[in-house]
Design a protein around this motif. Structure first.
Motif, PDB file in Angstrom:
ATOM      1  N   ASP A   3      18.645  44.613 -11.837  1.00 57.34           N
ATOM      2  CA  ASP A   3      18.311  44.049 -10.688  1.00 57.34           C
ATOM      3  C   ASP A   3      17.580  45.001  -9.721  1.00 57.34           C
ATOM      4  O   ASP A   3      18.182  46.027  -9.573  1.00 57.34           O
ATOM      5  CB  ASP A   3      19.434  43.196 -10.024  1.00 57.34           C
ATOM      6  N   TYR A   4      16.586  44.587  -8.991  1.00 55.48           N
ATOM      7  CA  TYR A   4      15.967  45.562  -8.297  1.00 55.48           C
ATOM      8  C   TYR A   4      15.909  44.727  -6.885  1.00 55.48           C
ATOM      9  O   TYR A   4      15.897  43.763  -6.602  1.00 55.48           O
ATOM     10  CB  TYR A   4      14.583  46.073  -8.727  1.00 55.48           C
ATOM     11  N   TYR A   5      15.960  45.811  -6.042  1.00 52.45           N
ATOM     12  CA  TYR A   5      16.119  45.347  -4.382  1.00 52.45           C
ATOM     13  C   TYR A   5      14.916  46.302  -3.693  1.00 52.45           C
ATOM     14  O   TYR A   5      14.988  47.550  -3.922  1.00 52.45           O
ATOM     15  CB  TYR A   5      17.412  45.646  -3.847  1.00 52.45           C
ATOM     16  N   THR A   6      14.300  45.810  -2.689  1.00 53.45           N
ATOM     17  CA  THR A   6      13.681  46.445  -1.784  1.00 53.45           C
ATOM     18  C   THR A   6      14.308  46.241  -0.385  1.00 53.45           C
ATOM     19  O   THR A   6      14.552  45.134  -0.025  1.00 53.45           O
ATOM     20  CB  THR A   6      12.244  45.963  -1.632  1.00 53.45           C
ATOM     21  N   LEU A   7      15.009  47.381   0.267  1.00 52.11           N
ATOM     22  CA  LEU A   7      15.704  47.227   1.717  1.00 52.11           C
ATOM     23  C   LEU A   7      15.226  48.031   2.790  1.00 52.11           C
ATOM     24  O   LEU A   7      14.653  49.198   2.470  1.00 52.11           O
ATOM     25  CB  LEU A   7      17.148  47.728   1.166  1.00 52.11           C
ATOM     26  N   ARG A   8      14.867  47.460   3.670  1.00 55.32           N
ATOM     27  CA  ARG A   8      14.828  47.973   5.129  1.00 55.32           C
ATOM     28  C   ARG A   8      16.183  48.330   5.531  1.00 55.32           C
ATOM     29  O   ARG A   8      16.957  47.751   5.966  1.00 55.32           O
ATOM     30  CB  ARG A   8      14.018  47.214   5.849  1.00 55.32           C
ATOM     31  N   ILE A   9      16.217  49.879   5.627  1.00 52.25           N
ATOM     32  CA  ILE A   9      17.578  50.457   6.153  1.00 52.25           C
ATOM     33  C   ILE A   9      17.250  50.924   7.631  1.00 52.25           C
ATOM     34  O   ILE A   9      16.518  51.732   7.841  1.00 52.25           O
ATOM     35  CB  ILE A   9      18.183  51.492   5.248  1.00 52.25           C
TER      36      ILE A   9
END
Length: 106
Positions: A72-78
């Motif tokens: 599973d892949y995620y693009t996250l704004r941290i």
């Protein structure tokens, strides 16, 4: 008029399917994995510091091949105490859904 109605129904159907698909991938177990990784991973801490909040921008699933695990892949704004930015996270799991490993790319 019938074409417009058909297009609207089709768009509504796509929105419902994409929402259900995203929710099935980003379930509570994966959310716990993401939060644990953001809290405990050394590379995330060194780059962002203590994480104040994050936002999931994109979620997807690669089902794998004969030689590769699926993930599973995620693009996250941290947003952290040191800096803010976008990062990419891959969660590799076994057949029963337990986390095997993760990869973080900037």
């Amino acid at each position: 008029m019938k074409k417009l109605l058909a297009v609207l129904i089709f768009i509504s159907f796509l929105l419902i399917v994409s929402t259900c698909g995203t929710k099935s991938i980003h379930d509570k177990q994966n959310q716990r994995y993401v939060e644990k990784i953001l809290k405990d991973d050394i590379s995330v801490k060194s780059k962002y510091g203590n994480i104040s909040n994050y936002k999931t921008l994109k979620v997807g699933r690669f089902y794998g091949s004969e030689t590769d695990y699926g993930y599973d892949y995620y693009t996250l704004r941290i947003n952290g105490s040191k800096s803010s930015g976008t990062t990419y996270l891959k969660l590799y799991k076994d057949k029963s859904g337990n986390l095997i490993k993760h990869e973080i790319n900037d």
